[in-house]
Design a protein around this motif. Sequence first.
Motif, PDB file in Angstrom:
ATOM      1  N   GLY A   1       0.821  -1.212   0.000  1.00 54.15           N
ATOM      2  CA  GLY A   1       0.000   0.000   0.000  1.00 54.15           C
ATOM      3  C   GLY A   1       0.848   1.251   0.000  1.00 54.15           C
TER       4      GLY A   1
ATOM      5  N   THR B   1      -0.868   3.243  -5.247  1.00 53.74           N
ATOM      6  CA  THR B   1      -1.470   1.910  -5.290  1.00 53.74           C
ATOM      7  C   THR B   1      -2.807   1.827  -4.551  1.00 53.74           C
ATOM      8  OG1 THR B   1       0.718   0.945  -5.554  1.00 53.74           O
ATOM      9  CG2 THR B   1      -1.041  -0.549  -4.896  1.00 53.74           C
ATOM     10  N   PRO B   2      -2.949   2.385  -3.346  1.00 59.40           N
ATOM     11  CA  PRO B   2      -4.258   2.302  -2.676  1.00 59.40           C
ATOM     12  C   PRO B   2      -5.373   3.063  -3.407  1.00 59.40           C
ATOM     13  CG  PRO B   2      -2.532   2.775  -1.076  1.00 59.40           C
ATOM     14  CD  PRO B   2      -1.919   2.927  -2.458  1.00 59.40           C
ATOM     15  N   GLU B   3      -5.032   3.962  -4.313  1.00 60.77           N
ATOM     16  CA  GLU B   3      -6.050   4.636  -5.107  1.00 60.77           C
ATOM     17  C   GLU B   3      -6.574   3.708  -6.202  1.00 60.77           C
ATOM     18  OE1 GLU B   3      -4.874   8.543  -6.483  1.00 60.77           O
ATOM     19  OE2 GLU B   3      -3.551   8.724  -4.743  1.00 60.77           O
TER      20      GLU B   3
ATOM     21  N   VAL C   1      -8.593  -1.383  -4.320  1.00 61.37           N
ATOM     22  CA  VAL C   1      -9.425  -1.287  -3.117  1.00 61.37           C
ATOM     23  C   VAL C   1      -9.177  -2.575  -2.327  1.00 61.37           C
ATOM     24  CG1 VAL C   1     -11.757  -1.060  -2.210  1.00 61.37           C
ATOM     25  CG2 VAL C   1     -11.134   0.093  -4.347  1.00 61.37           C
ATOM     26  N   ASP C   2      -8.562  -2.426  -1.164  1.00 62.36           N
ATOM     27  CA  ASP C   2      -8.163  -3.583  -0.359  1.00 62.36           C
ATOM     28  C   ASP C   2      -9.341  -4.501  -0.076  1.00 62.36           C
ATOM     29  OD1 ASP C   2      -6.407  -5.213   1.082  1.00 62.36           O
ATOM     30  OD2 ASP C   2      -6.785  -4.147   2.959  1.00 62.36           O
TER      31      ASP C   2
ATOM     32  N   LEU D   1      -3.953  -5.469  -0.278  1.00 63.96           N
ATOM     33  CA  LEU D   1      -2.858  -4.557   0.046  1.00 63.96           C
ATOM     34  C   LEU D   1      -2.207  -4.991   1.345  1.00 63.96           C
ATOM     35  CD1 LEU D   1      -4.521  -1.113  -0.773  1.00 63.96           C
ATOM     36  CD2 LEU D   1      -2.841  -2.364  -2.149  1.00 63.96           C
TER      37      LEU D   1
END
Length: 136
Positions: free
Chosen positions: A48, A52-54, A57-58, A64
């Motif tokens: 994350g 990447t977190p954008e 979506v975990d 992530l």
Amino acid sequence: YVSFLGVRHDVPELLGAADSVLMPSLTEGFPRTAIEAMAAGKPVIATGVGGTPEAIVDETTGILVPPQDVDALVAAIVRLVGDTELQARLGKAGRERAVNNYSIDKYVSRLDQMYRQYSGIEVGASPADRTLDLHN
């Protein structure tokens, strides 16, 4: 097993042969690799970091994990490998997200909207109204 293939020009074919994609990055800008993998319907495990977190979506479009957390990375790999339903769910949701948010049509539409916003041209304006008077 893992193979380091160097620069390739056949990425779609390689993604088609992959079961999943692992991105254990310490830094990341725009996670193009993750988006390409999601567009191919492949589940992604990534750290994350950066953008990447954008994109991911975990637990919805991928998994992530914290950067430099080898135990979390191993646990995510083992979990994904052992759960074909999770693989299919993440792959399907990732593909939908990639198509809905990162397709060329979406990119062009957003770029057009941005140009219109900053140029003062209204969305939906007729072609005659789209010219700018740069002299006033």
